[in-house]
Write a protein that holds these residues in place. Structure first.
Motif, PDB file in Angstrom:
ATOM      1  N   ARG A 237      -3.955  -8.156   6.187  1.00  0.00           N
ATOM      2  CA  ARG A 237      -4.606  -6.945   5.977  1.00  0.00           C
ATOM      3  C   ARG A 237      -4.319  -6.727   4.714  1.00  0.00           C
ATOM      4  O   ARG A 237      -5.007  -6.222   4.030  1.00  0.00           O
ATOM      5  N   THR A 238      -3.051  -7.746   3.888  1.00  0.00           N
ATOM      6  CA  THR A 238      -2.819  -7.084   2.463  1.00  0.00           C
ATOM      7  C   THR A 238      -3.868  -8.309   1.749  1.00  0.00           C
ATOM      8  O   THR A 238      -4.456  -7.815   0.880  1.00  0.00           O
TER       9      THR A 238
ATOM     10  N   THR B  49       1.058  -0.963  -0.188  1.00  0.00           N
ATOM     11  CA  THR B  49      -0.194  -0.257   0.487  1.00  0.00           C
ATOM     12  C   THR B  49       0.350   1.752  -0.011  1.00  0.00           C
ATOM     13  O   THR B  49      -0.012   2.630  -0.206  1.00  0.00           O
TER      14      THR B  49
ATOM     15  N   GLY C  30      -6.986  -6.159   1.909  1.00  0.00           N
ATOM     16  CA  GLY C  30      -6.849  -4.830   0.951  1.00  0.00           C
ATOM     17  C   GLY C  30      -7.384  -5.422  -0.753  1.00  0.00           C
ATOM     18  O   GLY C  30      -7.962  -5.104  -1.560  1.00  0.00           O
TER      19      GLY C  30
END
Length: 286
Positions: free
Chosen positions: A166-167, A86, A170
């Motif tokens: 979290r990746t 990100t 996303g």
């Protein structure tokens, strides 16, 4: 996934037939990840940007050709961590943009190899090599990382799980209809006896490092499954193909590569195997 099925498919791949026709459709494919996806040192490097050391023979590029996708974006970059999913990554000729920026709602296949740099693979390799020179028959690197009474590397592996989660979240937000294949790491060192000085780890530290890699792959697999992604396990299939094996058998190069590749990174043969395993996982999952 059944190991026997993957072995059979890889046997077919070894004949160098192109297996694209059997795979389920994938039209728009984005590859994310670090150097174990990018392929530093493997010809031909595409220089986009040069510092990412991205090869047109890495596993994403081979997978894209086999699947005959309509669009393919490989934004993997050597040295990438989960932060660079990100945020931009500053490299020679860079920056490499945030990797998740390549995603969109139309993407239907994503591969991801990440986590090694989050736990400090490069630092660990350097430290274990330095410590190994002091006590080649002992386990000085393990002692270094556990001198506080805790295993620092075990803590790092545990800490990477939420970062990968979290990746994956996303990815799903940006490409909600994509199949996500999380690809683990090839076996780097043998599980017991090493090959000092080709890989200058002390005898006891070879098994310690191998255990750290196994833990990282296991943590990544568990995180992927929890997120509804699929895990590709090259480690499981790479026994006797680590950096300590002869040139014609190894899939990861030692500190002084004999095959075109960066030190302690996959060579072209290793990338082809990872591509085959990733293709097989795509074939056998829906």
């Amino acid at each position: 996934m059944r190991p026997a099925a993957l072995v059979l498919i890889l046997t077919v791949l070894a004949t160098f037939t192109v297996p694209a026709s059997a795979a389920p459709p994938a039209r728009d494919y984005v590859a994310l990840g670090d150097s174990y996806a990018a392929g530093p040192g493997i010809p031909i490097q595409n220089a986009t940007p040069p510092g990412c050391a991205r090869s047109d023979q890495n596993y994403p590029a081979q997978l894209a050709r086999w699947l005959k996708v309509d669009t393919f974006q490989d934004v993997s970059c050597s040295g990438a961590t989960t932060v660079h999913m990100t945020a931009p990554q500053q490299v020679s000729g860079g920056p490499n943009p945030p990797q998740l920026d390549a995603l969109s709602p139309k993407i239907d296949l994503v591969t991801l190899t990440i986590g090694g740099n989050d736990i400090g693979f490069g630092e660990i390799l350097a430290r274990c090599g330095q410590e190994g020179a002091k006590d080649p028959t002992g386990n000085p690197c393990q002692r270094y990382y556990t001198q506080s009474g805790r295993d620092v590397l075990a803590d790092r592996v545990a800490a990477v799980a939420p970062k990968i989660a979290r990746t994956l979240d996303g990815i799903k937000k940006r490409s909600p209809h994509a199949k996500i294949l999380v690809v683990g790491y090839l076996r780097i060192l043998p599980p017991h006896t090493g090959c000092w000085p080709a890989v200058p780890f002390a005898a006891g530290d070879t098994a310690y490092f191998d255990g750290v890699e196994r833990a990282l792959n296991a943590t990544t697999a568990a995180t992927a499954h929890k997120a509804g992604a699929h895990f590709v396990d090259p480690y499981y299939f790479s026994l006797n193909h680590d950096a300590c094996q002869p040139r014609d058998r190894r899939w990861v190069e030692p500190l002084q590569p004999a095959n075109p590749a960066a030190p302690i990174h996959p060579n072209a043969a290793g990338m082809r195997v990872v591509a085959g395993l990733t293709w097989a996982t795509h074939l056998l999952t829906r």
